[in-house]
Structures are given as structure tokens and as C-alpha cells.
Design an enzyme around this catalytic site. Structure first.
Site, PDB file in Angstrom:
ATOM      1  N   ASP A  17       0.821  -1.213   0.000  1.00  0.00           N
ATOM      2  CA  ASP A  17       0.000   0.000   0.000  1.00  0.00           C
ATOM      3  C   ASP A  17       0.853   1.260   0.000  1.00  0.00           C
ATOM      4  OD1 ASP A  17      -2.351  -1.505   0.050  1.00  0.00           O
ATOM      5  OD2 ASP A  17      -2.382  -1.577   2.222  1.00  0.00           O
ATOM      6  N   ARG A  97      -1.269   1.162  16.595  1.00  0.00           N
ATOM      7  CA  ARG A  97      -1.573   2.314  15.756  1.00  0.00           C
ATOM      8  C   ARG A  97      -1.489   3.669  16.493  1.00  0.00           C
ATOM      9  NH1 ARG A  97       0.184  -0.786  12.397  1.00  0.00           N
ATOM     10  NH2 ARG A  97      -1.177  -1.884  10.945  1.00  0.00           N
ATOM     11  N   ASP A 126      -8.014   0.076  10.822  1.00  0.00           N
ATOM     12  CA  ASP A 126      -6.839   0.917  11.035  1.00  0.00           C
ATOM     13  C   ASP A 126      -7.051   2.365  10.612  1.00  0.00           C
ATOM     14  OD1 ASP A 126      -5.286  -0.921  12.284  1.00  0.00           O
ATOM     15  OD2 ASP A 126      -4.135  -1.509  10.516  1.00  0.00           O
TER      16      ASP A 126
END
Length: 405
Positions: A17, A97, A126
Site C-alpha cells: 500500500d 496504531r 486501522d
């Protein structure tokens, strides 16, 4: 009119990504400067060669921030002390995160960035975790989420884009599991795992990375002793270690004994169900040991109420609501309960199993003299009759009322 984006800070892992996001940002945001930030929370070899890759794909610089100790001490241990697990999942991605996003905000402010970008999909959890943290520390910062903007619809199309832009990848189309690795865990999603009818390929070489399957674990059990102070692990087998080192050590011990494999179809925040396979060897040992120690050190009412709190705590972590008044308030409650959770827990590890092998604490509420089946001088069994009469009075009165006729 919206301010022109000149400088973007990207949450960068070097995976599929984020690798294609750098050229995509430059193409779609007027050749803006892209600063990549990678939060090191224990990805290991995944960090190798990141700077060269980031620069080659168009980033102006790469920050690699060592967040391991902060991650374990300030995020993992508070969650462990709460006993918080989301549908059995030990939250490995979820609490990594906030620590990464918080550091990204700090760098974005220092760099004078106009926006922060992440590579989270529009289907996952996320995106929420990153963006809620950004909002907590930079409420007016623009957030760019390419998966909610671009025309790419699948991981195969991402690979097409990468190949067209000469971006090197460590994956291929056939072994393209979606993975997230840190010091606490490794998650596996996608491919054959998308069908819950398929058994995970635990024994296939290369599938497991943090350990082995129970079948491949040694035929001889291994003992491990965890020492806790006020609910926090401080030593393994008598050796005092830093928070991150404790997890790393237990990952080795648990991994080789097939501990910590978890296969679940979980309920994502966005509403869908998702199948994930998790490796959490050290974390599974710590959760078990902590739970066992609490059975000695917490009174009944506190222990039972804390179980209710732990479920809400887990939801807050899973939903990305770490930096909220409620999470902080629950942590204050949890910390109070942990004041006497000090002691040692020994576990026997054998082919994926964890077996209690002895627990001690200077604050133990267990009294052998009271609990014994032998004769004692401290518990008057005749007291139980009056207690039962009073405790059962509502039941008795109701039965008498209903049976009047």
C-alpha cells in the site's frame, strides 16, 4: 478554497500500500513533497532497506522512529493490566496504531506539513485508529486516505500499479497474504483464509513466522516463570528485563512451544465480519500469567467488576479510541486494582498448551487455613445456615406467595 498541499507526511511501512502511495501522492497532489515516517514497533527485517526504497519511489526523506519500549510500556502493558481482549484477539494491531500515529503527528508539526497520509483501506479498522489519534493531537490537520480516493480496487491492481512504476515488492500475487507484524504479534488475512471453511496452513513452511505449530513443538514441556510488580511484568525466569525485552524473550519461548495461535472471525468496527489468524506467543503467555496472579490478589467483587471493565476497555482499543477520557478513566481504575498484583507465576508450556504450575504473591488473599477440607479453628461452618436463610429469603418469599393456593 482549500489550501494547496505542498508537504505530506506519510505513515510508511514499505509494504504494498504505502510503496505505491508515494508516487500516487506526487501525481495527484501537484508533485508535493512526501516525507515518509516508519514507526519501529518490532517489525524486524521489514525495516531493512526502507530508506533507499522510500527515496527511490519519490520521498524526500524517511524517519525511522524506535517506538518499541514506548509501545510495550505505555500501550501494551496498560491493556494487559486491564485483561482486555477483543473477542479473544489480543489487540496486536490495534494498540500499535496510536503510538505510531502520535509520533507521525509530532513529525508533521515539526516539518510544517500540510497533511498526513496513511495507507489504510476503507474497509478496515486501522483507518479509524490512525485518524482518531491524528484528530486528538492535530484536530485541524488534513488527512489523505488514498484508498478512499483512488480508482484502485484490489491488491492485484496495486501490484499492477507498482510494476508500471518500477516499484520493487517483496510479495507476489500467489503468496499475497495481508500481514501486520510487530513485537507483540503477527496477523494473517486474505487468500485462502478469506473462506472460514479453510484450515490455516500452520504446518506449511513459511506460514508461521513467530513460532511453530503445536504438532511441530518439542515433545518435552518447558517451564517459564513471570514476575509481576503492580500488574506489570518485570522479569522472566528471574532475569529482570525491559518491557520490550520481556515480550521478545517470551516470543522466543512461546513460539518454540506452539503457544499463541488464534483463528477468529471477528466483528470489525465498520460492520463486516473478517477472518484473521494471529500469532501472539509472548502476549498469550503474559495474559495467562497475569490472569492467574489476579485470582490470588484481587478480592471477588473487584475481580468480577474488572471483567466487565476489560470488555469495554478492549472495545475502546479495538475501535481506536485510545486517546479518550473514557479510556484514560478506565486505566485509572485498572491501575488502582493492580496495586497488589505482585508476585510470580510459573507456567508449563507443552504443544500449544499453558498449564498452571504454581503461583505466589506477598499479597495473596488465599488462606489455606480457611479453605482447607481438614479441621480448622477459623471457620465456623454453623454460620453458613443463617447466611443461607438470609441470602435465600427472597426466593423463599416468592415461592410462598406463588404457592398460597
Amino acid at each position: 478554497m482549500e489550501k494547496k498541499i505542498k508537504k505530506v507526511v506519510l505513515a510508511y511501512s514499505g509494504g504494498l500500500d504505502t510503496s505505491i502511495i508515494i508516487p500516487w501522492l506526487k501525481e495527484n497532489y501537484d508533485n508535493c513533497e512526501v516525507i515518509a515516517v516508519s514507526g519501529n514497533v518490532g517489525q524486524g527485517t521489514e525495516l531493512e532497506g526502507l530508506e533507499e526504497k522510500a527515496i527511490k519511489t519519490g520521498a524526500s526523506k524517511l524517519y525511522v522512529e524506535d517506538l518499541n519500549e514506548e509501545f510495550i510500556k505505555d500501550y501494551v502493558f496498560p491493556t494487559l493490566k486491564a485483561g482486555a481482549a477483543y473477542e479473544g484477539y489480543l489487540l496486536g494491531t490495534a494498540f500499535a496504531r496510536p503510538v505510531i500515529a502520535k509520533r507521525i503527528v509530532e513529525i508533521a508539526k515539526a516539518e510544517g506539513a500540510d497533511a498526513i497520509c496513511h495507507g489504510c483501506t476503507g474497509k478496515g479498522n486501522d483507518q479509524v485508529r490512525f485518524e482518531l489519534t491524528i484528530k486528538a493531537f492535530a484536530p485541524d490537520m488534513k488527512i489523505i486516505a488514498p484508498w478512499r480516493e483512488w480508482d484502485i480496487k484490489s491488491r492485484n491492481e496495486e501490484i499492477d500499479y507498482a510494476e508500471a512504476h518500477n516499484i520493487p515488492l517483496k510479495i507476489n500475487r500467489e503468496t499475497n497474504y495481508s500481514k501486520d507484524k510487530n513485537l507483540w504479534h503477527l496477523s494473517h488475512e486474505g487468500l485462502d483464509l478469506e473462506d472460514p471453511a479453510n484450515e490455516p496452513q500452520y504446518n506449511k513452511p513459511g506460514f508461521l513466522e513467530l513460532g511453530v505449530s503445536p504438532e511441530q513443538a518439542p515433545d518435552k514441556p518447558e517451564y517459564v516463570t513471570i514476575s509481576f510488580e503492580k500488574g506489570e511484568p518485570v522479569a522472566v525466569n528471574g532475569e529482570k528485563l525491559s518491557p520490550a525485552s520481556i515480550v521478545a524473550k517470551l516470543n522466543e519461548i512461546g513460539g518454540r512451544n506452539g503457544i499463541g495461535l488464534y483463528d477468529v472471525v471477528e466483528n470489525r468496527l465498520v460492520g463486516m465480519k473478517s477472518r484473521g489468524v494471529y500469532e501472539t506467543p509472548g502476549g498469550t503467555i503474559l495474559y495467562k500469567a497475569h490472569e492467574v496472579l489476579e485470582t490470588l490478589c484481587l478480592d471477588r467483587d473487584t475481580q468480577h467488576y474488572k471483567e466487565l471493565v476489560s470488555k469495554k476497555f478492549a472495545e475502546l482499543v479495538y475501535f481506536g479510541q485510545w486517546f479518550t477520557p473514557l479510556r484514560e478513566s478506565l486505566s485509572a481504575f485498572v491501575d488502582k486494582t493492580q496495586e497488589t498484583v505482585t508476585g510470580e507465576v510459573k507456567l508449563k508450556l507443552y504443544k500449544g498448551n499453558m498449564i498452571n504450575a504454581g503461583t505466589t504473591s506477598p499479597y495473596s488473599l488465599y488462606s489455606e487455613e480457611i479453605a482447607t477440607f481438614d479441621e480448622d479453628d477459623v471457620y465456623d461452618q454453623t454460620d453458613a445456615g443463617g447466611f443461607i436463610n438470609l441470602f435465600g429469603l427472597p426466593i423463599k418469599v416468592k415461592a410462598q406467595t406463588l404457592n398460597k393456593d
